[in-house]
Design an enzyme around this catalytic site. Sequence first.
Site, PDB file in Angstrom:
ATOM      1  N   ILE A  16       0.943  -0.929  -0.324  1.00 55.95           N
ATOM      2  CA  ILE A  16       0.081  -0.455   0.244  1.00 55.95           C
ATOM      3  C   ILE A  16       0.696   0.918  -0.392  1.00 55.95           C
ATOM      4  O   ILE A  16       2.023   1.231   0.585  1.00 55.95           O
ATOM      5  CB  ILE A  16      -1.038  -0.058   1.273  1.00 55.95           C
ATOM      6  CG1 ILE A  16      -1.226   1.196   1.248  1.00 55.95           C
ATOM      7  CG2 ILE A  16      -0.231  -0.163   2.803  1.00 55.95           C
ATOM      8  CD1 ILE A  16      -2.823   0.895   1.750  1.00 55.95           C
ATOM      9  N   SER A  17       0.756   2.049  -1.136  1.00 61.97           N
ATOM     10  CA  SER A  17       1.824   3.228  -1.182  1.00 61.97           C
ATOM     11  C   SER A  17       1.614   4.510   0.343  1.00 61.97           C
ATOM     12  O   SER A  17       1.024   4.585   1.093  1.00 61.97           O
ATOM     13  CB  SER A  17       1.269   4.558  -2.104  1.00 61.97           C
ATOM     14  OG  SER A  17       0.819   3.860  -3.595  1.00 61.97           O
ATOM     15  N   GLN A  18       2.568   4.805   0.508  1.00 60.70           N
ATOM     16  CA  GLN A  18       3.014   6.099   1.192  1.00 60.70           C
ATOM     17  C   GLN A  18       1.383   6.867   0.951  1.00 60.70           C
ATOM     18  O   GLN A  18       1.972   7.221  -0.346  1.00 60.70           O
ATOM     19  CB  GLN A  18       4.595   6.535   0.660  1.00 60.70           C
ATOM     20  CG  GLN A  18       4.779   6.975   2.196  1.00 60.70           C
ATOM     21  CD  GLN A  18       5.845   8.122   0.897  1.00 60.70           C
ATOM     22  OE1 GLN A  18       6.422   7.815  -0.314  1.00 60.70           O
ATOM     23  NE2 GLN A  18       6.845   8.953   1.784  1.00 60.70           N
TER      24      GLN A  18
END
Length: 205
Positions: A59-61
Amino acid sequence: DMTSERQAMVEDIRMQGVRDERVLEAMRRVRRHVYIPAAMRGRDAYGDHPCPIGFGQTISQPFMVAYMTQRMEVTPGMKILEIGTGSGYQAAVLAELGADVFSIEIIPELAQHAARVVRAEGYAVQVKAGDGYRGWPEEAPFDAIIVTCAPAEIPEELVRQLKEGGRMILPVGTGVQQLIILERTGDGFREIPDIYVRFVPMVKR
């Protein structure tokens, strides 16, 4: 429901330069922790870093989600194609802003997980398992396309599915990756190079 953690995350994103209040409000409202599969949900779901979600994906930053969303200039009713659904979190942020979101994920298990979570959270996002390089021709053209995995070069089929005046944002490159904003114009398109980033590679079926 971790409201204070989300608030702290939003302040952190603001400090890093994301100034669009609508984007910050969407980040405040979307419950990031529920998009991380339960087995991998650590204590730090709101830290400013990627989190594993299985199958070698993340899950992206939060900053990157907010930054790319701000660069998309999302308005309600906008039709957006997302390549690389992953956890479903980015799609939920776009839906929270009123966009009509169509999202493609190559890993079927992740597509199922994301579709289930976005629906449970009340967002009408359409998710399908498939090859992102093909886009979603039945739903094209799109006002905007956001790619959250990195191809070696800009996929031409996706450019074709962009509406005239539309914009695509994507990380491009192997090894060193740069965010590119591509705007479709009457006689072609123009590329605006942006910040250097690190995303998982975009894979083909």
